[in-house]
Design an enzyme around this catalytic site. Structure first.
Site, PDB file in Angstrom:
ATOM      1  N   GLU A   1     127.287  14.590 -26.878  1.00 33.83           N
ATOM      2  CA  GLU A   1     126.060  14.459 -27.673  1.00 33.83           C
ATOM      3  C   GLU A   1     126.120  13.166 -28.464  1.00 33.83           C
ATOM      4  O   GLU A   1     127.075  12.402 -28.380  1.00 33.83           O
ATOM      5  CB  GLU A   1     125.916  15.662 -28.616  1.00 33.83           C
ATOM      6  CG  GLU A   1     127.104  15.851 -29.536  1.00 33.83           C
ATOM      7  CD  GLU A   1     127.053  17.144 -30.331  1.00 33.83           C
ATOM      8  OE1 GLU A   1     125.964  17.682 -30.536  1.00 33.83           O
ATOM      9  OE2 GLU A   1     128.118  17.609 -30.762  1.00 33.83           O
TER      10      GLU A   1
ATOM     11  N   ASP B   1     126.587  12.928 -39.609  1.00 31.65           N
ATOM     12  CA  ASP B   1     125.972  12.237 -38.470  1.00 31.65           C
ATOM     13  C   ASP B   1     125.483  10.843 -38.836  1.00 31.65           C
ATOM     14  O   ASP B   1     124.320  10.488 -38.605  1.00 31.65           O
ATOM     15  CB  ASP B   1     124.798  13.060 -37.913  1.00 31.65           C
ATOM     16  CG  ASP B   1     125.167  14.501 -37.636  1.00 31.65           C
ATOM     17  OD1 ASP B   1     126.287  14.741 -37.163  1.00 31.65           O
ATOM     18  OD2 ASP B   1     124.326  15.397 -37.897  1.00 31.65           O
TER      19      ASP B   1
END
Length: 529
Positions: A180, A15
């Site tokens: 997301e 991420d």
């Protein structure tokens, strides 16, 4: 033409959020339940990266005691505006059921290598929020909604950090699903919204939408997704998604993104999710495209034209422990790449109690979600060796110390020293598979109570691990070819990666310590005589 080799951050660095400040680049990555929170990396050429510590190093900033496996810190957003760095992050307390507890916070600093502020609570609407600094000085919180119900925009007051005005849903996703990780950018006349979709597995991707207003409506790129993975190729990066854009000094664009490298022949990722980078260009219609063409992430990408690649930092594989006073949070500053589950080790770790040793004090067992004493480093290559020399003098079966090979509290190998029911020193090799703990061998009776060297060595493809020990100069193999499948994302249904570390527990409450003389994590070494 020089090329950047992927991944740029190897082993459990998922991420990524990337930013440029002057001539320097920085990346922040998720750390989940591992302390300290949010690892930070620095580079001058986008190829060679050095870890410069972490952002969340005080319990007042982050308290993860009791957080579930693969809970904790999800998807940070690192940004930079007018000389100040900002970090938005989520602390996930629960991740099952209808009501997730995903608490979102903001911290900041003027020195990215120094201390960060106390956190400001934002909301708990969803995970993966980001802070967007618009060109007119206004700032906005970009939120996804729990349940993947879309992306919200709300203005935030840069003086009080209160959310103000209307909270508006501006994007429902492209239709791929699991929208997301939103990031927003104002480039020219367009507001670009970058999101992760497809779930953080083998269908993961990066999608792009744009609008002429921060409030939408946002139009999805007609050639969506921007980036994904080429399934079925053993040599290709997989699980590619969750990206963030950065622009070089000369205007070139790059996308830092999540990826994974399953071992050949199957879909098991013992290295967890890593970070790669791809060069981008803008097409005639103003949409971002991969410079290499197509939509598949590549193992290498072009270096920036104006940057001469530097030399990679040589990270020592062998750590010897030099006396140094550690404060409650000092362990984290000294850490040298070490991490621990859910908490700072604080007074349970010392570099001065015994000269030339790291002393660790035993607390709870490795399957606890609370006070575990483990100093670990992430696995960064399929074929690796972890080795440590330890002195430990247990008197009860509830006292154990040694070498851990761990994914999370439910899935690990523990190779350590304890005593049997008669008080004789023995070695044990334990395996925890989904929380079910078994003995992999019969206890091994030690002839002496002298120091023991523990070793775990993985094979060329990372699929197996062999455990050995040495006492009084002789190496002994305890068990060969133990599976590493129990340490993979797929088996554990988790988001982290495998770690090796020095470990001790004492369930008696007597706080027995173990002394570690050194720790090695690197390429397999020739056996010493």
């Amino acid at each position: 033409m020089t090329m950047i080799q992927n991944p740029i951050l190897k082993g459990f660095c998922p991420d990524p959020s990337i930013v440029r400040a002057g001539e320097a680049y920085y990346i922040a990555v998720s750390t989940f339940e591992w302390w300290p929170g949010v690892k930070l990396f620095h580079s001058k050429d986008l190829q060679n990266w050095t870890q410069i510590g972490a952002a969340l190093t005080r319990k007042s900033q982050l308290d993860m005691i009791g957080d579930p496996t693969s809970g904790g810190v999800w998807a940070p957003c690192l940004s930079y505006d007018n000389g100040r760095f900002y970090l938005v992050f989520t602390d996930v307390k629960t991740k099952k059921g209808r009501f997730y507890n995903t608490h979102n916070y903001l911290v900041w600093t003027d020195d990215i290598r120094g201390e960060w502020s106390e956190p400001v609570y934002l909301n708990s609407i969803g995970f993966d929020p980001s802070l967007f600094h618009d060109n007119d000085g206004k700032k906005y919180l970009i939120n996804m909604v729990n349940g993947f119900k879309g992306v919200l925009v709300q203005e935030i007051d840069p003086q009080t950090w209160e959310l103000i005005g209307e909270r508006k849903k501006v994007y429902a996703g492209s239709g791929i699903g699991c929208t997301e990780g939103p990031h927003m950018y104002h480039i020219g006349e367009w507001y670009y919204l970058l999101t992760a979709e497809g779930g953080t597995g083998y269908d993961h991707c990066v999608t792009v939408a744009r609008s002429r207003s921060v409030w939408g409506p946002f139009e999805t790129d007609p050639h969506n997704p921007l980036l994904t993975s080429e399934r079925g190729r053993d040599d290709a990066l997989q699980k590619c998604g969750h990206g963030d854009l950065v622009q070089t000094q000369s205007g070139e664009w790059y996308l830092a993104h999540l990826c994974a490298r399953p071992k050949n022949g199957d879909d098991l990722c013992v290295l967890g999710r890593e970070t790669a980078i791809q060069k981008l260009v803008l097409d005639a219609d103003g949409w971002f495209r991969l410079k290499c063409g197509g939509r598949y992430a590549k193992n290498q990408t072009e270096s920036p034209e104006e940057i001469v690649p530097g030399n990679a930092e040589v990270v020592p594989a062998l750590d010897r422990f030099v006396p140094e006073e550690l404060t409650e949070n000092g362990w984290n500053r000294w850490q040298n790449g070490y991490c621990s589950p859910r908490r700072p080790l604080g007074s349970d770790a010392s570099l001065t109690a015994r000269n030339g040793y790291l002393r660790l004090i035993g607390r709870e067992s490795l399957n606890s979600l609370h006070r575990v004493t483990l100093a670990a480093k992430r696995q960064t290559a399929l074929c690796m060796e972890a080795c440590t020399r330890m002195e430990f003098y247990p008197e009860y079966e509830e006292q154990l110390a040694g070498l851990a090979y761990m994914y999370d509290a439910m899935n690990f190998y523990l190779f350590g020293k304890t005593v049997d029911a008669e008080g004789n020193p023995v070695l044990v090799l334990l395996k925890s598979d989904g929380g079910v703990i078994t003995d992999e061998t019969e206890p091994i009776r030690l002839e002496t109570d002298d120091a023991v060297t523990f070793r775990a060595r993985t094979g060329q493809d990372g699929a197996k691990v062999t455990f050995s020990y040495r006492q009084n100069g002789v190496w002994n193999t305890v068990k060969e070819d133990c599976t590493t499948e129990i340490l993979t994302d797929e088996h554990c249904r988790g988001f982290t990666g495998a770690h090796f570390g020095m470990y001790v527990h004492d369930m008696t409450g007597l706080a027995l310590h173990a002394d570690f003389e050194w720790f090695y994590l690197g390429e397999p070494q020739e056996d010493e005589t």
